[in-house]
Enzyme design. Structure first.
Site, PDB file in Angstrom:
ATOM      1  CG  HIS A   1      -4.146  -1.515   4.678  1.00 24.27           C
ATOM      2  ND1 HIS A   1      -3.734  -0.542   3.785  1.00 24.27           N
ATOM      3  CD2 HIS A   1      -4.951  -2.347   3.994  1.00 24.27           C
ATOM      4  CE1 HIS A   1      -4.254  -0.806   2.609  1.00 24.27           C
ATOM      5  NE2 HIS A   1      -5.000  -1.888   2.699  1.00 24.27           N
TER       6      HIS A   1
ATOM      7  CG  HIS B   1      -8.738  14.332   0.042  1.00 25.53           C
ATOM      8  ND1 HIS B   1      -7.671  14.560  -0.800  1.00 25.53           N
ATOM      9  CD2 HIS B   1      -9.205  13.102  -0.262  1.00 25.53           C
ATOM     10  CE1 HIS B   1      -7.505  13.506  -1.576  1.00 25.53           C
ATOM     11  NE2 HIS B   1      -8.428  12.602  -1.271  1.00 25.53           N
TER      12      HIS B   1
ATOM     13  CB  CYS C   1       0.973   0.942   4.374  1.00 25.43           C
ATOM     14  SG  CYS C   1      -0.689   0.495   4.941  1.00 25.43           S
TER      15      CYS C   1
ATOM     16  CB  CYS D   1      -0.921  -0.017   1.222  1.00 20.67           C
ATOM     17  SG  CYS D   1      -1.835   1.509   1.471  1.00 20.67           S
TER      18      CYS D   1
ATOM     19  N   GLY E   1     -14.750   7.848  -6.259  1.00 21.17           N
ATOM     20  CA  GLY E   1     -13.570   8.626  -6.601  1.00 21.17           C
ATOM     21  C   GLY E   1     -12.315   8.277  -5.826  1.00 21.17           C
TER      22      GLY E   1
ATOM     23  CG  HIS F   1      -4.407   3.419   3.666  1.00 27.35           C
ATOM     24  ND1 HIS F   1      -3.470   2.541   4.182  1.00 27.35           N
ATOM     25  CD2 HIS F   1      -4.744   4.238   4.695  1.00 27.35           C
ATOM     26  CE1 HIS F   1      -3.256   2.823   5.459  1.00 27.35           C
ATOM     27  NE2 HIS F   1      -4.028   3.857   5.800  1.00 27.35           N
TER      28      HIS F   1
ATOM     29  CG  ASP G   1      -3.064  15.709  -2.405  1.00 26.44           C
ATOM     30  OD1 ASP G   1      -2.534  15.839  -3.531  1.00 26.44           O
ATOM     31  OD2 ASP G   1      -3.997  14.918  -2.184  1.00 26.44           O
TER      32      ASP G   1
ATOM     33  CG  HIS H   1      -7.079   8.932   1.511  1.00 23.32           C
ATOM     34  ND1 HIS H   1      -7.356   7.737   0.863  1.00 23.32           N
ATOM     35  CD2 HIS H   1      -7.207   9.901   0.576  1.00 23.32           C
ATOM     36  CE1 HIS H   1      -7.630   7.976  -0.408  1.00 23.32           C
ATOM     37  NE2 HIS H   1      -7.559   9.288  -0.602  1.00 23.32           N
TER      38      HIS H   1
ATOM     39  CG  ASN I   1     -12.822  11.048  -2.857  1.00 27.18           C
ATOM     40  OD1 ASN I   1     -13.822  11.745  -2.803  1.00 27.18           O
ATOM     41  ND2 ASN I   1     -11.655  11.517  -3.243  1.00 27.18           N
TER      42      ASN I   1
END
Length: 122
Positions: free
Chosen positions: A47, A106, A8, A5, A97, A102, A31, A104, A91
């Site tokens: 994970h 934003h 990860c 990943c 999207g 993994h 990002d 996450h 997402n």
């Protein structure tokens, strides 16, 4: 953590990132393709593929992750209060999207140059 990943590997320090926060459970970094002046990614170190994999057993750590997001937004340049703010985007799955498998968040914010309220007076 998963050996295959991308996120990860970032959390383990195997892939460089511009880290803004780390503790035992979470890792946050800028990002690489920001959509706004502030664009962070907040990930759990454990994970988890997506929100579709979240169950009742995850409420405690996910709640801590949610509570961390406003602090990271403020600490990294988002203006607090009703005139400021940030977006929290998650997402989920291909149709939602999600590009990296993994979980996450934003954290997106900062001045909006297209917003006429934020434009300087002429």
């Amino acid at each position: 953590m998963s050996d295959n990943c991308l996120f990860c590997k970032i959390a383990k320090g195997e892939i460089p990132s511009k880290k803004v926060y780390e503790d035992e459970d979470f890792f946050a970094f800028h990002d690489i393709n920001p959509a706004a002046p502030v664009h962070l990614l907040l990930i759990p170190k454990r994970h988890v593929v997506s929100m579709q994999d979240i169950g009742p057993q995850d409420t405690q750590w996910l709640g801590r992750m949610m509570a961390l997001a406003p602090r990271l937004a403020h600490d990294n340049g988002c203006t607090p209060g009703p005139d400021g703010g940030f977006r929290l985007v998650v997402n989920t799955g291909v149709e939602g999207g999600q590009e990296i498998a993994h979980l996450h968040f934003h954290i997106i914010g900062g001045p909006r140059p297209w917003d006429k309220r934020a434009a300087p007076a002429a």
